[in-house]
Design an enzyme around this catalytic site. Structure first.
Site, short mmCIF file in Angstrom:
data_model
loop_
_atom_site.label_atom_id
_atom_site.label_comp_id
_atom_site.label_asym_id
_atom_site.label_seq_id
_atom_site.Cartn_x
_atom_site.Cartn_y
_atom_site.Cartn_z
N MET A 53 7.84 34.16 57.01
CA MET A 53 9.18 33.39 56.94
C MET A 53 9.30 32.63 55.90
O MET A 53 8.17 32.18 55.27
CB MET A 53 9.33 32.96 58.08
CG MET A 53 9.64 33.83 59.47
SD MET A 53 9.80 33.22 61.06
CE MET A 53 11.49 32.49 60.68
N HIS A 54 10.46 32.20 55.46
CA HIS A 54 10.95 31.34 54.48
C HIS A 54 10.62 31.56 52.87
O HIS A 54 10.84 30.65 51.97
CB HIS A 54 10.07 29.94 54.74
CG HIS A 54 9.94 29.61 56.32
ND1 HIS A 54 11.11 29.44 57.06
CD2 HIS A 54 8.92 29.38 56.87
CE1 HIS A 54 10.90 29.21 58.35
NE2 HIS A 54 9.20 29.03 58.36
N ASP A 88 7.44 36.66 61.50
CA ASP A 88 6.22 36.91 62.10
C ASP A 88 5.90 36.30 63.49
O ASP A 88 5.69 37.05 64.56
CB ASP A 88 4.98 36.55 61.12
CG ASP A 88 5.17 35.01 60.59
OD1 ASP A 88 6.05 34.28 60.91
OD2 ASP A 88 4.35 34.66 59.96
#
Length: 486
Positions: free
Chosen positions: A81-82, A232
């Site tokens: 992520m991110h 995730d």
């Protein structure tokens, strides 16, 4: 027998994994392709999206030899992520993907402040996506002006598979641009970073059909449905069956986190606790996140010139048996190799050893690292509880779950029952495959199933006084660590 098969793909930081799974939840085939991270400058962390795609192509080529590959009817995606994947109008990648553990946008995160944190589910942090775009605006203005769309990492794979710019609620929540309660893009935060809703992908829920495969030469039919998928951690939650309020688990992979499932958005931004959307509708999760988890053990393995992590673990088990209190001379370790999120929100914080002596051995360093990660998780646990989330017995997933020693140490530190699961190293892939089945209207029963318990670890009361004393010393070192970058 022509029963459908789901292809679950998990784009991690160090590896892309893929599985074939049937409607009974059986993993028919699995593969993995390693990935590397570029660190051009101190605190930077990048990957080339093309490397992700080539890893995906390679993984599919390896699975193609299995007889079940011809029955793939759906694909589920999970991913780190991110990350910020920057696309031009022609879908060309404009800049290396800036990853979740990149700390270049510290100043920009501070500029965004806490005004919208209750809506977006988190304080602005350098590792989240939005501050990275402010950094690009200031330092790479030509790149910023050319941006036509910003995608999360796993959504780039969807783009290459289908030609569609789409994301899901859970990954979008990690960007800081989502109203996590309403599950829609949040205009004020987009404007604060110089972007518009038109530069965001279309949003779907994780188990919803998002697109169909159009990429050729992959051996997949063009009627294969791609589910929305997710980040995730939420997809791993689906994989292990953590789908209802009150469920909780610990991830111990490259990073680490304590996750508690909720039926409403419930964060505590002041303590750097995230409240993000789950990969399933009408569900959220509260999370305390650490930027370095099992990666600390990999690091100390290299540092001590051990051939592999298991060799170091064997030495730890031999020299510091888990059933005995740790000797007073054992070093302490701060696990902040990449900065920290919960509860410190300090990407510039760095780790270190204390209490080293001439008699210090690699085993003692290995123990200190595992204990230090455990103390970091205890900090995160306290923060998650401050948000009102209930955390009782916890499943342990990720690469660190392979160590029975570490699992018992975590049970002792957290004073919680810890249990490991059969096949949990594939939890994100399995969760992605489950979401794939949902996207074609199947697998509702599979969604309710968890994973078989592999082992249970109960807190050892005899260890509490020593560990609590060491934890107090660990906390005392934090003040000194912060002064080093003041």
């Amino acid at each position: 027998m022509n029963t459908p098969v789901s292809l679950g793909i998990d784009l991690g930081t160090s590896e892309l994994k893929a599985i074939l799974m049937d409607l009974d939840g059986r993993v028919l085939a699995r593969t993995g392709v390693r990935l590397s991270v570029s660190r051009r400058h101190s605190g930077w962390s990048e990957q080339a999206p093309e490397d992700w795609w080539q890893a995906c192509v390679q993984a599919l080529a390896q699975l193609r030899g299995h007889v079940a590959f011809a029955r793939v009817a759906c694909i589920g995606l999970s991913g780190q992520m991110h990350g910020a994947v920057l696309l031009g109008a022609d879908n060309r990648v404009l800049y290396p993907a800036i990853l979740w553990d990149d700390s270049r946008a510290v100043v920009e995160a501070e500029q965004l402040g806490a005004e919208f944190s209750g809506v977006t589910g988190s304080l602005p942090m350098a590792g989240l996506t939005a501050p990275k775009l402010l950094w690009l605006q200031a330092h790479e203005p030509e790149v910023f002006q050319a941006i036509d769309c910003v995608l999360s990492p796993k959504d780039y794979l969807r783009l290459r598979l289908s030609g569609e710019r789409i994301s899901d609620m859970s990954d979008a929540a990690g960007t800081l641009w989502l109203d996590v309660a309403r599950r829609e893009w949040f205009g004020p935060m987009l404007r604060a970073t110089g972007l518009t809703p038109e530069q965001m992908p279309r949003l779907v829920e994780g188990g919803t059909a998002s697109a169909c495969v159009t990429a050729s030469d992959l051996g997949l039919s063009t009627d294969v449905v791609i589910a929305g998928g997710g980040g995730d951690n939420p997809v791993a939650a689906v994989g292990i069956g953590a789908i209802k309020a009150g469920d909780g688990f610990i991830t111990l992979g490259t990073s680490a986190a304590i996750v508690a499932i909720t039926d409403h958005a419930a964060g505590n931004p002041a303590s750097a606790v995230h409240s993000f959307c789950h990969a399933l509708p009408n569900r959220w999760y509260t999370m305390g996140a650490m930027l370095a988890g099992a990666s600390c053990l990999r690091w100390v393995t290299r540092l001590t010139s051990q051939p592999d992590e298991q060799t170091l673990l064997n030495q730890v088990q031999a020299q510091l048996p888990i059933a005995l209190p740790v000797p007073l001379e054992t070093p302490l370790f701060l696990p902040y190799l990449a900065g920290e999120r919960t509860p410190h929100n300090d990407p510039l914080l760095r780790g270190g050893f204390m209490n080293l002596g001439h008699d210090c051995t690699p085993a003692m360093l290995g123990y200190a690292v595992m204990e230090g990660v455990g103390f970091g998780l205890l900090d995160a646990l306290h923060a998650v509880q401050s948000a009102g989330a209930d955390v009782s017995a916890c499943a342990l997933v990720g690469g660190g779950a392979r160590s029975a020693y570490w699992a018992q140490l975590l049970a002792n530190i957290l004073q919680r029952e810890i249990f490991t699961l059969q096949g949990s190293e594939l939890s994100a892939c399995i969760g992605a495959a489950k979401l794939g089945f949902l996207a074609i209207g199947q697998g509702d029963g599979l969604l309710q199933e968890g994973m078989p318990v592999k082992a249970r670890y109960l807190p050892d009361v005899a260890q509490q006084s020593v560990l609590q004393a060491r934890y107090r010393k660990f906390r005392g070192l934090l003040v000194a660590a912060k002064t080093l970058h003041a």
